[in-house]
Design a protein around this motif. Structure first.
Motif, PDB file in Angstrom:
ATOM      1  N   UNK A   1       2.012  -8.043  -3.134  1.00 24.05           N
ATOM      2  CA  UNK A   1       1.149  -7.541  -2.051  1.00 24.05           C
ATOM      3  C   UNK A   1       1.928  -6.936  -0.880  1.00 24.05           C
ATOM      4  N   UNK A   2       3.161  -7.362  -0.679  1.00 23.96           N
ATOM      5  CA  UNK A   2       3.935  -6.843   0.449  1.00 23.96           C
ATOM      6  C   UNK A   2       4.420  -5.426   0.212  1.00 23.96           C
ATOM      7  N   UNK A   3       4.477  -5.000  -1.043  1.00 23.29           N
ATOM      8  CA  UNK A   3       5.044  -3.685  -1.344  1.00 23.29           C
ATOM      9  C   UNK A   3       4.155  -2.821  -2.242  1.00 23.29           C
ATOM     10  N   UNK A   4       2.962  -3.300  -2.556  1.00 22.16           N
ATOM     11  CA  UNK A   4       2.090  -2.528  -3.456  1.00 22.16           C
ATOM     12  C   UNK A   4       1.214  -1.544  -2.704  1.00 22.16           C
ATOM     13  N   UNK A   5       1.412  -1.440  -1.395  1.00 22.36           N
ATOM     14  CA  UNK A   5       0.688  -0.427  -0.632  1.00 22.36           C
ATOM     15  C   UNK A   5      -0.797  -0.678  -0.516  1.00 22.36           C
ATOM     16  N   UNK A   6      -1.239  -1.890  -0.685  1.00 24.76           N
ATOM     17  CA  UNK A   6      -2.654  -2.180  -0.495  1.00 24.76           C
ATOM     18  C   UNK A   6      -3.537  -1.740  -1.645  1.00 24.76           C
ATOM     19  N   UNK A   7      -2.949  -1.439  -2.802  1.00 24.41           N
ATOM     20  CA  UNK A   7      -3.736  -0.984  -3.950  1.00 24.41           C
ATOM     21  C   UNK A   7      -4.907  -1.927  -4.235  1.00 24.41           C
ATOM     22  N   UNK A   8      -4.647  -3.230  -4.233  1.00 30.62           N
ATOM     23  CA  UNK A   8      -5.657  -4.159  -4.758  1.00 30.62           C
ATOM     24  C   UNK A   8      -6.669  -4.617  -3.713  1.00 30.62           C
ATOM     25  N   UNK A   9      -6.421  -4.344  -2.444  1.00 30.97           N
ATOM     26  CA  UNK A   9      -7.507  -4.492  -1.474  1.00 30.97           C
ATOM     27  C   UNK A   9      -8.344  -3.218  -1.462  1.00 30.97           C
ATOM     28  N   UNK A  10      -7.705  -2.059  -1.633  1.00 34.12           N
ATOM     29  CA  UNK A  10      -8.480  -0.819  -1.704  1.00 34.12           C
ATOM     30  C   UNK A  10      -9.419  -0.829  -2.912  1.00 34.12           C
ATOM     31  N   UNK A  11      -8.947  -1.388  -3.999  1.00 34.56           N
ATOM     32  CA  UNK A  11      -9.779  -1.454  -5.211  1.00 34.56           C
ATOM     33  C   UNK A  11     -10.705  -2.662  -5.196  1.00 34.56           C
ATOM     34  N   UNK A  12     -10.675  -3.441  -4.132  1.00 34.99           N
ATOM     35  CA  UNK A  12     -11.551  -4.609  -3.952  1.00 34.99           C
ATOM     36  C   UNK A  12     -11.336  -5.664  -5.028  1.00 34.99           C
ATOM     37  N   UNK A  13     -10.106  -5.806  -5.453  1.00 32.87           N
ATOM     38  CA  UNK A  13      -9.743  -6.874  -6.375  1.00 32.87           C
ATOM     39  C   UNK A  13      -9.348  -8.120  -5.591  1.00 32.87           C
ATOM     40  N   UNK A  14      -8.573  -7.924  -4.553  1.00 31.71           N
ATOM     41  CA  UNK A  14      -8.085  -9.040  -3.748  1.00 31.71           C
ATOM     42  C   UNK A  14      -8.695  -8.989  -2.350  1.00 31.71           C
ATOM     43  N   UNK A  15      -8.790 -10.181  -1.744  1.00 35.18           N
ATOM     44  CA  UNK A  15      -9.316 -10.288  -0.390  1.00 35.18           C
ATOM     45  C   UNK A  15      -8.243 -10.832   0.548  1.00 35.18           C
ATOM     46  N   UNK A  16      -8.433 -10.582   1.805  1.00 33.72           N
ATOM     47  CA  UNK A  16      -7.635 -11.216   2.848  1.00 33.72           C
ATOM     48  C   UNK A  16      -8.525 -12.209   3.594  1.00 33.72           C
ATOM     49  N   UNK A  17      -7.918 -13.090   4.354  1.00 32.27           N
ATOM     50  CA  UNK A  17      -8.725 -14.052   5.112  1.00 32.27           C
ATOM     51  C   UNK A  17      -9.672 -13.339   6.064  1.00 32.27           C
ATOM     52  N   UNK A  18      -9.157 -12.294   6.695  1.00 31.81           N
ATOM     53  CA  UNK A  18      -9.932 -11.558   7.691  1.00 31.81           C
ATOM     54  C   UNK A  18     -10.107 -10.126   7.198  1.00 31.81           C
ATOM     55  N   UNK A  19     -11.268  -9.558   7.419  1.00 33.34           N
ATOM     56  CA  UNK A  19     -11.552  -8.172   7.047  1.00 33.34           C
ATOM     57  C   UNK A  19     -11.716  -7.355   8.333  1.00 33.34           C
ATOM     58  N   UNK A  20     -12.001  -6.085   8.203  1.00 30.65           N
ATOM     59  CA  UNK A  20     -12.237  -5.235   9.379  1.00 30.65           C
ATOM     60  C   UNK A  20     -13.251  -4.174   9.009  1.00 30.65           C
ATOM     61  N   UNK A  21     -14.067  -3.781   9.974  1.00 26.26           N
ATOM     62  CA  UNK A  21     -15.036  -2.720   9.704  1.00 26.26           C
ATOM     63  C   UNK A  21     -14.394  -1.357   9.996  1.00 26.26           C
TER      64      UNK A  21
END
Length: 517
Positions: free
Chosen positions: A50-70
């Motif tokens: 996750x530190x180096x994948x450029x956010x691929x899996x949050x963009x694809x909505x596979x992984x979540x973070x504790x906090x989101x943002x609108x």
């Protein structure tokens, strides 16, 4: 940052033309129910970390973070439904969403979240590594974060994609990420690095079920190929269009195009420790030589994107209407260079003490506008008598050049809201030691003090006068030189409804999409 590999960049234009001929069935026909949503972009996946994948899996909505943002950057619940901070601002408590599950069927617990955050904390590329942490512990159905000193933007840091929460089954020896098992609305069905990812809707997702249950992502290196895939119906959502192709598709009117202004700026990173570029008069002259309005109009096809300061209007808390704008003024640029001792030689090119003014600029083609902007900058500097050697390579060459000190100028773009509170990125980019995508060989104690005071404050809303002070320092000393702001565009098939781009680039919001009726 996403990695780029030109060699694997996929199909040539000709190959895509052949493929499109085979596709046959027009771009507007309704897909069969089992057909996946086809997403095409320019970025390849070279790391699962996750530190180096450029956010691929949050963009694809596979992984979540504790906090989101609108879309405005306001913090929202993610895996944490709520959070609170102690009276002394040294202890934060994040309550987890009840009954949340990972894609392997195991429960999301405070213990698994704590372990994932501890792993992120140990990664230098994660902003969590810079937070003054004392400890992260499980506390019943919550995660407790204790600090050594107050740190107002902590919740925003826990919205950064590097802090995504993965199941224990994702990790191998030494906490190396071996697979992506997240908790979002989509799960990974098949992953073929670096170019292909297939997703399926997670049946046990607790939120609104995605209307489109299958998604495929394909990395395609050439912008022209991506445009042809969009036109031929081989892509439903296409990112990373070059300005020329985008304008052509707009004029054709057969596809939908949506865009959003990002808090991202295209800038020149300057090695201020360089014996030529260390002179602030030289950096100011470089800035004055840039005809940003013409470049934005002719090359980006978007005159509003000509940067007048580092922070674009899409970052309203930091953008300063009162700051003196960066302007095109070659006469003033020549005077500053003369004051710095540079004079035209017999060939008209600048020299000082027998040394020619020659510097090298590195950039990369992940974002197709960068090489053409580099060429335009090269032409403008030549008018001043400066020789600019442009090298187009891999994006990793810029941080590598920062680390080994060989970088002179780097052209890239920087999103200042990947952590929703821009303060976190600024404090890292302009720290005394600099940063891969920030300052190099430059230090301003007043700026450092101001940023640290803001981060250590108890009020997450930094005072406006301090934000203005930051802008004024960066505008006058130019450790990085703003070139253009950034508008993100996506080309959308008529088969798809509902795409709204996220200006923070955290998510492609695929679960909101529907097939057109």
């Amino acid at each position: 940052m996403f990695a780029y590999r030109m060699k694997a960049a996929v199909a040539s234009v000709a190959a895509v033309l052949v493929m499109s001929g085979c596709a046959g069935t027009g771009a507007n026909s309704a897909p069969a129910p089992q057909q996946p949503l086809k997403v095409v972009g320019q970025f390849e996946l070279h790391s699962l970390d996750p530190a180096t994948s450029g956010g691929f899996f949050t963009r694809l909505q596979v992984a979540e973070t504790l906090v989101d943002a609108d879309n405005q950057g306001a913090l929202q619940p993610g895996l944490a439904t709520e959070w609170e901070v102690s009276g002394d601002n040294l202890s934060w408590r994040f309550t987890l969403r009840k009954d949340a599950l990972f894609h392997d069927g195991t429960a999301v617990t405070a213990e698994t979240v704590t372990q994932a955050l501890e792993t992120a904390r140990g990664k230098a590329a994660s902003p969590l590594s810079t937070v003054p942490l004392k400890g992260i512990t499980a506390d019943g159905g919550a995660v407790r974060v204790d600090l050594a000193e107050p740190y107002a933007p902590l919740a925003a840091v826990l919205a950064h994609t590097s802090t995504q929460i993965l199941a224990p089954s994702s990790y191998g020896a030494g906490q190396a990420v071996m697979q992506i098992v997240g908790s979002g609305p989509y799960r990974v069905e098949r992953l073929e690095q670096p170019s292909n990812i297939e997703l399926t809707a997670f049946e046990q997702w607790q939120g609104t079920k995605p209307a489109i249950t299958k998604v495929s992502y394909q990395a395609v290196g050439r912008s022209e190929s991506r445009a042809l895939m969009a036109e031929s119906g081989q892509s439903d959502v296409t990112f990373g269009m070059d300005p020329t192709s985008l304008q052509r598709l707009k004029q054709a009117g057969k596809l939908d195009i949506t865009d959003v202004t990002l808090p991202r700026t295209i800038l020149l990173k300057v090695n201020a420790g360089h014996d030529i570029l260390g002179d602030v008069r030289v950096r100011q002259a470089l800035s004055l030589s840039l005809d940003r309005k013409s470049m934005a109009t002719a090359l980006l096809r978007d005159p509003e994107m000509a940067a007048t300061q580092l922070f674009p209007p899409s970052l309203p808390e930091w953008h300063q209407d009162s700051v003196t704008p960066l302007e095109y003024d070659p006469a003033s640029a020549r005077k500053l260079l003369a004051d710095a001792g540079w004079a035209p030689g017999n060939d008209g090119m600048l020299e000082r003490n027998g040394r020619k003014f020659t510097v090298t600029l590195r950039t990369f083609p992940d974002r197709p506008e960068l090489p053409i902007l580099a060429t335009a900058i090269q032409a403008k500097l030549k008018e001043l008598g400066i020789t600019l050697d442009v090298k187009v390579g891999n994006s990793s060459e810029i941080p590598a050049g920062h680390q080994d000190g060989s970088l002179e100028l780097g052209l890239f773009s920087r999103n200042y809201a990947l952590v929703p509170d821009a303060l976190v990125t600024l404090a890292d980019d302009f720290a005394p030691a600099g940063a891969d995508y920030g300052a190099m060989g430059w230090n301003n104690p007043a700026l450092t003090s101001t940023l640290n005071t803001m981060a250590g404050g108890t009020n997450p809303d930094a005072p406006a006068d301090r934000r203005k002070q930051v802008t004024d320092i960066l505008q006058s000393e130019l450790p990085v030189i703003p070139v253009a702001w950034y508008r993100q565009s996506a080309v959308i098939s008529k088969r798809v409804d509902g795409l709204a781009l996220d200006p923070l680039e955290r998510s492609w919001r695929l679960s909101d999409l529907t097939w057109a009726k």
